[in-house]
Design a protein around this motif. Structure first.
Motif, PDB file in Angstrom:
ATOM      1  N   TRP A 139       0.831  -1.202   0.000  1.00 15.68           N
ATOM      2  CA  TRP A 139       0.000   0.000   0.000  1.00 15.68           C
ATOM      3  C   TRP A 139       0.868   1.255   0.000  1.00 15.68           C
ATOM      4  O   TRP A 139       0.604   2.210  -0.744  1.00 15.68           O
ATOM      5  CB  TRP A 139      -0.934  -0.029   1.207  1.00 15.68           C
ATOM      6  CG  TRP A 139      -1.744   1.219   1.341  1.00 15.68           C
ATOM      7  CD1 TRP A 139      -2.791   1.603   0.558  1.00 15.68           C
ATOM      8  CD2 TRP A 139      -1.551   2.257   2.302  1.00 15.68           C
ATOM      9  NE1 TRP A 139      -3.271   2.829   0.986  1.00 15.68           N
ATOM     10  CE2 TRP A 139      -2.527   3.249   2.059  1.00 15.68           C
ATOM     11  CE3 TRP A 139      -0.664   2.447   3.358  1.00 15.68           C
ATOM     12  CZ2 TRP A 139      -2.632   4.396   2.828  1.00 15.68           C
ATOM     13  CZ3 TRP A 139      -0.770   3.599   4.126  1.00 15.68           C
ATOM     14  CH2 TRP A 139      -1.748   4.549   3.847  1.00 15.68           C
TER      15      TRP A 139
ATOM     16  N   LYS B 260       2.411   1.681  -3.426  1.00 16.37           N
ATOM     17  CA  LYS B 260       1.413   2.157  -4.383  1.00 16.37           C
ATOM     18  C   LYS B 260       1.166   3.656  -4.188  1.00 16.37           C
ATOM     19  O   LYS B 260       1.101   4.418  -5.147  1.00 16.37           O
ATOM     20  CB  LYS B 260       0.100   1.377  -4.194  1.00 16.37           C
ATOM     21  CG  LYS B 260      -1.050   1.838  -5.045  1.00 16.37           C
ATOM     22  CD  LYS B 260      -0.868   1.453  -6.483  1.00 16.37           C
ATOM     23  CE  LYS B 260      -2.115   1.766  -7.283  1.00 16.37           C
ATOM     24  NZ  LYS B 260      -2.106   1.146  -8.585  1.00 16.37           N
ATOM     25  N   LYS B 261       1.066   4.067  -2.933  1.00 17.15           N
ATOM     26  CA  LYS B 261       0.869   5.489  -2.618  1.00 17.15           C
ATOM     27  C   LYS B 261       2.062   6.317  -3.102  1.00 17.15           C
ATOM     28  O   LYS B 261       1.896   7.386  -3.695  1.00 17.15           O
ATOM     29  CB  LYS B 261       0.680   5.643  -1.110  1.00 17.15           C
ATOM     30  CG  LYS B 261       0.338   7.013  -0.646  1.00 17.15           C
ATOM     31  CD  LYS B 261       0.089   7.003   0.860  1.00 17.15           C
ATOM     32  CE  LYS B 261      -0.063   8.412   1.378  1.00 17.15           C
ATOM     33  NZ  LYS B 261      -0.203   8.430   2.830  1.00 17.15           N
TER      34      LYS B 261
ATOM     35  N   ALA C 251      -2.795  -7.588  -1.470  1.00 18.75           N
ATOM     36  CA  ALA C 251      -2.504  -6.184  -1.760  1.00 18.75           C
ATOM     37  C   ALA C 251      -2.316  -5.985  -3.261  1.00 18.75           C
ATOM     38  O   ALA C 251      -2.816  -5.014  -3.829  1.00 18.75           O
ATOM     39  CB  ALA C 251      -1.256  -5.736  -1.002  1.00 18.75           C
TER      40      ALA C 251
ATOM     41  N   LEU D 185      -5.144  -3.599  -4.618  1.00 11.57           N
ATOM     42  CA  LEU D 185      -4.607  -2.283  -4.972  1.00 11.57           C
ATOM     43  C   LEU D 185      -4.245  -2.173  -6.454  1.00 11.57           C
ATOM     44  O   LEU D 185      -3.903  -1.101  -6.926  1.00 11.57           O
ATOM     45  CB  LEU D 185      -3.365  -1.977  -4.125  1.00 11.57           C
ATOM     46  CG  LEU D 185      -3.565  -2.018  -2.607  1.00 11.57           C
ATOM     47  CD1 LEU D 185      -2.226  -1.887  -1.894  1.00 11.57           C
ATOM     48  CD2 LEU D 185      -4.526  -0.926  -2.171  1.00 11.57           C
TER      49      LEU D 185
END
Length: 99
Positions: A25, A28-29, A57, A61
């Motif tokens: 996460w 990805k951010k 994930a 995501l």
């Protein structure tokens, strides 16, 4: 209250999967924001300790799903993780009878 061995193992598995998910996460951010990224090697290492969390994930995501060879390595780690889990569960269920 003390924890049994199986409880400790399950807590470690939960922690490993949570760490893997959170690292995916965060990466990805960072990718969306153009920030510093988590190295793929670190993500794969986290996946070795939490394969289901890493895989979930990746799917939820939509992160690194087409990136090769990363996606292949993640799939292989997940397969090994599942085989070890099945083997441990079989040993726990049937191996305790003394046969």
């Amino acid at each position: 209250m003390s924890l049994s061995s199986i409880d400790r193992v399950l807590l470690l598995l939960l922690a490993g999967n949570l760490v893997a998910f959170v690292l995916f996460w965060l990466d990805k951010k960072a990718a969306r924001n153009g920030d510093w990224r988590i190295p793929e090697r670190t993500l794969l290492l986290a996946t070795a300790f939490g394969a289901l969390g890493g895989w979930m994930a990746q799917q939820i995501l939509r992160h690194k799903t087409r990136k090769q060879p990363f996606a292949t390595w993640l799939g292989l780690i997940l397969c090994v993780y599942v085989l070890i889990f099945i083997s441990a569960a079989a040993h726990f269920i049937w191996g305790r009878s003394g046969h």
